[in-house]
Design a protein around this motif. Structure first.
Motif, PDB file in Angstrom:
ATOM      1  N   LYS A  43       0.828  -1.213   0.000  1.00 22.43           N
ATOM      2  CA  LYS A  43       0.000   0.000   0.000  1.00 22.43           C
ATOM      3  C   LYS A  43       0.863   1.264   0.000  1.00 22.43           C
ATOM      4  N   SER A  44       2.016   1.199   0.620  1.00 20.66           N
ATOM      5  CA  SER A  44       2.880   2.383   0.686  1.00 20.66           C
ATOM      6  C   SER A  44       3.565   2.672  -0.649  1.00 20.66           C
ATOM      7  N   VAL A  45       3.561   1.691  -1.556  1.00 18.50           N
ATOM      8  CA  VAL A  45       4.262   1.819  -2.830  1.00 18.50           C
ATOM      9  C   VAL A  45       3.305   2.067  -3.985  1.00 18.50           C
ATOM     10  N   LEU A  46       2.169   1.364  -3.995  1.00 20.17           N
ATOM     11  CA  LEU A  46       1.239   1.427  -5.119  1.00 20.17           C
ATOM     12  C   LEU A  46       0.036   2.314  -4.806  1.00 20.17           C
ATOM     13  N   LYS A  47      -0.445   3.001  -5.842  1.00 19.36           N
ATOM     14  CA  LYS A  47      -1.603   3.885  -5.694  1.00 19.36           C
ATOM     15  C   LYS A  47      -2.893   3.245  -6.206  1.00 19.36           C
ATOM     16  N   CYS A  48      -2.783   2.077  -6.803  1.00 16.93           N
ATOM     17  CA  CYS A  48      -3.964   1.389  -7.348  1.00 16.93           C
ATOM     18  C   CYS A  48      -4.688   0.624  -6.233  1.00 16.93           C
ATOM     19  N   LYS A  49      -5.795  -0.014  -6.599  1.00 17.67           N
ATOM     20  CA  LYS A  49      -6.494  -0.877  -5.651  1.00 17.67           C
ATOM     21  C   LYS A  49      -5.639  -2.113  -5.344  1.00 17.67           C
ATOM     22  N   ILE A  50      -5.622  -2.497  -4.075  1.00 16.38           N
ATOM     23  CA  ILE A  50      -4.853  -3.650  -3.637  1.00 16.38           C
ATOM     24  C   ILE A  50      -5.816  -4.788  -3.307  1.00 16.38           C
TER      25      ILE A  50
END
Length: 519
Positions: A183-190
């Motif tokens: 979550k800290s790296v990606l801005k897309c839905k996880i």
């Protein structure tokens, strides 16, 4: 708010070879339309392959149209197996789906994520939402230490990134840690896709949500590869109770009942081998194969899993079979079918009638061996899976000087049990030469023994086949046996091969043992 992605037909296809009855899929689609499920992943979209797979492995356009007809309000998508495609394949695979599918995900080995990024960019240009399903989550930290930091390059490329607990081996605190890092790296839905080997799929899913996960994968009754997945009905029941979601339980129960009936046939869900494989992060494909093939005992499977964990083969090394180069003019293979018992009197008379010929018996299964205990010719037993335990119950009635046990070539993946009293009578093949498939099956061993003994005439009894509607295990066994029998006939023209009892198997000359007695 958390979103649910149901992938029952896609993941459940590992049990049905991606064939599903029309009534079942219609009930499923209608239920999904009525339920608070955002995404429906209906199957794979694949290129033509050399082996048969059903509708939902390819999802032809009419399947997609049918899904849209019953689920007009849902986001409908497919998944691609990234290792099987190249960016140049994508127009062929997805061109006719533009405007008909909402999303496309890719199943990805973390080692190949950069290559997959190129495909994702092409898919996104075609107008689809793009998702990554990245496998082996439990190994990311140890084997791919820079992976989570590096995937920042996916920002702006992928719309969702699902973390897949491929081995069903993770604990909730580990899921929280990795989810927070992603979550800290990606801005897309996880997303999170949990397997249920250790019955932690639900707990791990809740942990992922706590850590900020946006999309949860689930399947009806947990149907999915190996031990299966988070159950859709369990998660929706939780959301109804704890979050106040409006769930149409009548619709849900209808499709659950359909899959529960199918579960009685295929038997997905966790069990002891899947638990052991989960705790040790061992591959599901092998375990699923061993569990569904009935001639492997639990002890054999567990020994094989320990061998895999320790990165070694079966440590029981035996002398080479037929090192003294025995030769027999004729041999009879006795299988485990009813005719191996019913025709035993005639088979023994045939052996007596041909006493001027050098003959031996090869027991593919020891199930019918007791009917032949009084014969004074050499008898060879194929020792695969659970046969050692079964053989212990029958060998006491045999002349020990006429018994030999034969095992698959070393090293063997499967743990091998050899009765202590038969250790001095047990040997291993050096190779299975006539087939590249099913090399550790009963039939493969029996046929290879005949080759090693330079048999000129090979008769086969007790290979009855199956009548009517058969289960998956019987279908797989039929497929194995027909393939192996065809290989021995095609590749060994110098050997006369014939079945001598009634059989459903095709491609082999069928004689009658009773007719042979009149010659």
């Amino acid at each position: 708010m958390i979103e649910v992605l149901d992938c029952t037909l896609r993941d459940g296809g590992y049990y049905t070879n991606w064939d599903f009855e029309e009534n079942l899929t219609r009930n499923y689609f209608e239920a999904m339309e009525a339920l608070p499920v955002s995404y429906i992943e209906i199957g794979y979209r694949s290129l033509l392959q050399n082996d048969y797979k059903g509708e939902y492995n390819f999802c032809p356009d009419y399947v997609i149209a049918n899904a849209r007809r019953y689920m007009p309000s849902k986001k409908i998508g497919v998944i691609l197996n990234e290792k099987e495609i190249k960016p140049g394949d994508l127009r062929q695979l997805l061109g006719s789906c533009v405007g008909k599918l909402d999303f496309v995900r890719m199943a990805i080995d973390p080692a190949n994520w950069k290559r997959a990024k190129s495909s994702a960019e092409e898919i996104k240009k075609m107008g689809f939402e793009v998702g990554f399903n990245v496998m082996y989550m439990s190994k990311w930290t140890a084997e791919y230490p820079s992976f989570i930091d590096d995937i920042a390059a996916l920002n702006g490329v992928v719309d969702s990134f699902a973390m897949v607990d491929s081995f069903g081996s993770m604990y909730p605190h580990e899921v929280v840690e990795i989810t927070c890092r992603v979550k800290s790296v990606l801005k897309c839905k996880i997303g999170f896709h949990g397997h249920n080997n250790t019955e932690l799929a639900f707990a791990n899913t809740l942990a992922a949500i706590e850590a900020g996960c946006d999309i949860v994968d689930a399947t009806v009754t947990g149907m999915g590869r190996g031990a299966g997945n988070l159950r859709t009905e369990l998660f929706l029941s939780y959301l109804s109770s704890k979050e106040g979601w409006n769930v149409d339980f009548n619709r849900l129960s209808t499709t659950v009942a359909d899959f529960e009936r199918m579960k009685e046939q295929y038997g997905w869900g966790t069990n002891l081998p899947y638990m052991v494989s989960g705790f040790n992060s061992l591959p599901q494909k092998d375990v699923m194969d061993w569990v569904t093939r009935r001639f492997y005992s639990i002890n054999s499977i567990l020994q094989a899993l320990n061998n895999m964990k320790d990165k070694k083969g079966d440590n029981l090394k035996l002398p080479e079979f037929n090192s003294d180069k025995q030769h027999f003019e004729q041999a009879i293979i006795i299988g485990g079918g009813p005719s191996g018992a019913n025709a035993a009197k005639a088979i023994k008379q045939l052996i007596t009638k041909r006493k001027n010929k050098s003959m031996c018996l090869i027991h593919a299964s020891s199930k019918n061996a007791g009917y032949y205990k009084d014969l004074d010719i050499p008898q060879f037993f194929c020792l695969v899976g659970n046969e050692g335990h079964r053989l212990e119950k029958v060998f006491a009635d045999f002349d020990p000087d006429r018994i030999s046990c034969v095992l698959p070539p070393y090293p063997r993946k499967m743990g091998t049990y050899v009765p202590e009293k038969l250790l001095g009578k047990s040997y291993e093949l050096t190779d299975v030469t006539f087939s590249d498939l099913y090399q550790d099956s009963h039939t493969a061993l029996a046929l290879q023994i005949a080759l090693e003994l330079s048999v000129s005439t090979l008769y086969i009894a007790g290979y009855d086949g199956y009548d009517g509607l058969i289960g998956e295990n019987e279908r797989m066994l039929t497929q194995e046996n027909e393939y192996l029998l065809s290989r021995i006939v095609d590749n060994n023209r110098q050997m006369e091969v014939a079945t001598i009892t009634a059989t459903k198997y095709k491609g082999v000359k069928n004689l009658s043992v009773y007719g042979l007695l009149t010659e």
